[in-house]
Design a protein around this motif. Structure first.
Motif: not given
Length: 255
Positions: A1-19
């Motif tokens: 069975m193919k399995q996946a994990l979706i990591c869902v975030s609100f998101g950010t446009t700030v590069p350091s925050a993306r890290q």
């Protein structure tokens, strides 16, 4: 069975925050190595900005549809959201509406989903900022109109019960407000205030609303109150203890 994990975030446009988001994603992926990890952001505005930079990130419905087309049968949707608020309710509804396309689809918990979670995060913050004579630590949370906003006064109570009334919690869009924090500070014998985000990432709110030089920033207003103000521009996602808490949630929910 193919399995996946979706990591869902609100998101950010700030590069350091993306890290900081990516650090949590890496911890989650390591906790479920048998699953293909996929990223999704829930903020349409942030996705549009990133797409304009040539850094497209799918929405949760787009990520789910792509996995369905690829023949994935078992999907676990893990939010990196802070609490069970408006954004969490929205992503949960979006995920469950797509459940019929998979043999199995589950949705995980946000960071603060139990009393034990609140106590663990409060303990980490207290260790990060030891008590200092003449100093208060003011934490900026996002806040929400959702009932889940009660986590902020709850964390404040945990600090006080742990003997750390020098740590004060305020929010940008909820309760307690900055004005209530300022009123409390006036009754304390402190000359210095240290600001830090009580958020997954040190994004726009931390950079501008908390520590910016604008007339309405928390830093500016507290300086006007006569305090010497410093700030830590580091989201919780950078801390290994927080990454481990997210990973522990995932491990428990997968088993």
């Amino acid at each position: 069975m193919k399995q996946a994990l979706i990591c869902v975030s609100f998101g950010t446009t700030v590069p350091s925050a993306r890290q900081e988001i990516e650090a949590v994603e890496q911890a989650l992926s390591a906790a479920a190595p048998e699953r293909v990890m996929v990223r999704a952001f829930t903020s349409g505005m942030i996705r549009r900005v990133l797409a304009g930079r040539g850094q497209p990130v799918p929405s949760l419905p787009e990520a789910l549809e792509s996995l369905r087309r690829d023949g994935v049968e078992d999907v676990f949707v893990q939010p990196t959201h802070f609490l069970c608020g408006v954004e969490y309710d929205k992503l949960r509804a979006e995920a469950l509406s797509a459940a019929s396309g998979f043999a199995r689809l589950r949705v995980g918990r946000p960071l603060l989903a139990s009393t034990e979670d609140l106590r663990a995060v409060a303990a980490m913050v207290a260790d990060r900022f030891p008590a200092e004579t003449g100093r208060a630590v003011v934490l900026m949370g996002h806040g929400s109109t959702h009932f889940a906003n009660v986590v902020y006064p709850a964390i404040q109570t945990i600090f006080e019960l742990a003997g750390r009334p020098d740590i004060r919690v305020g929010t940008v869009e909820g309760w307690p407000t900055l004005e209530e924090v300022r009123e409390t500070l006036r009754s304390m014998k402190v000359e210095r205030v240290h600001l830090a985000p009580l958020m997954l990432v040190a994004g726009d709110h931390a950079l501008n609303d908390m520590a910016g030089e604008g007339p309405d920033s928390w830093k500016t207003l507290l300086e006007q109150d006569g305090y010497a103000v410093t700030a830590t521009l580091e989201g919780l996602g950078r801390r290994e203890e927080i990454q481990a808490l997210y990973a522990a949630h995932l491990t428990q929910d997968l088993n």
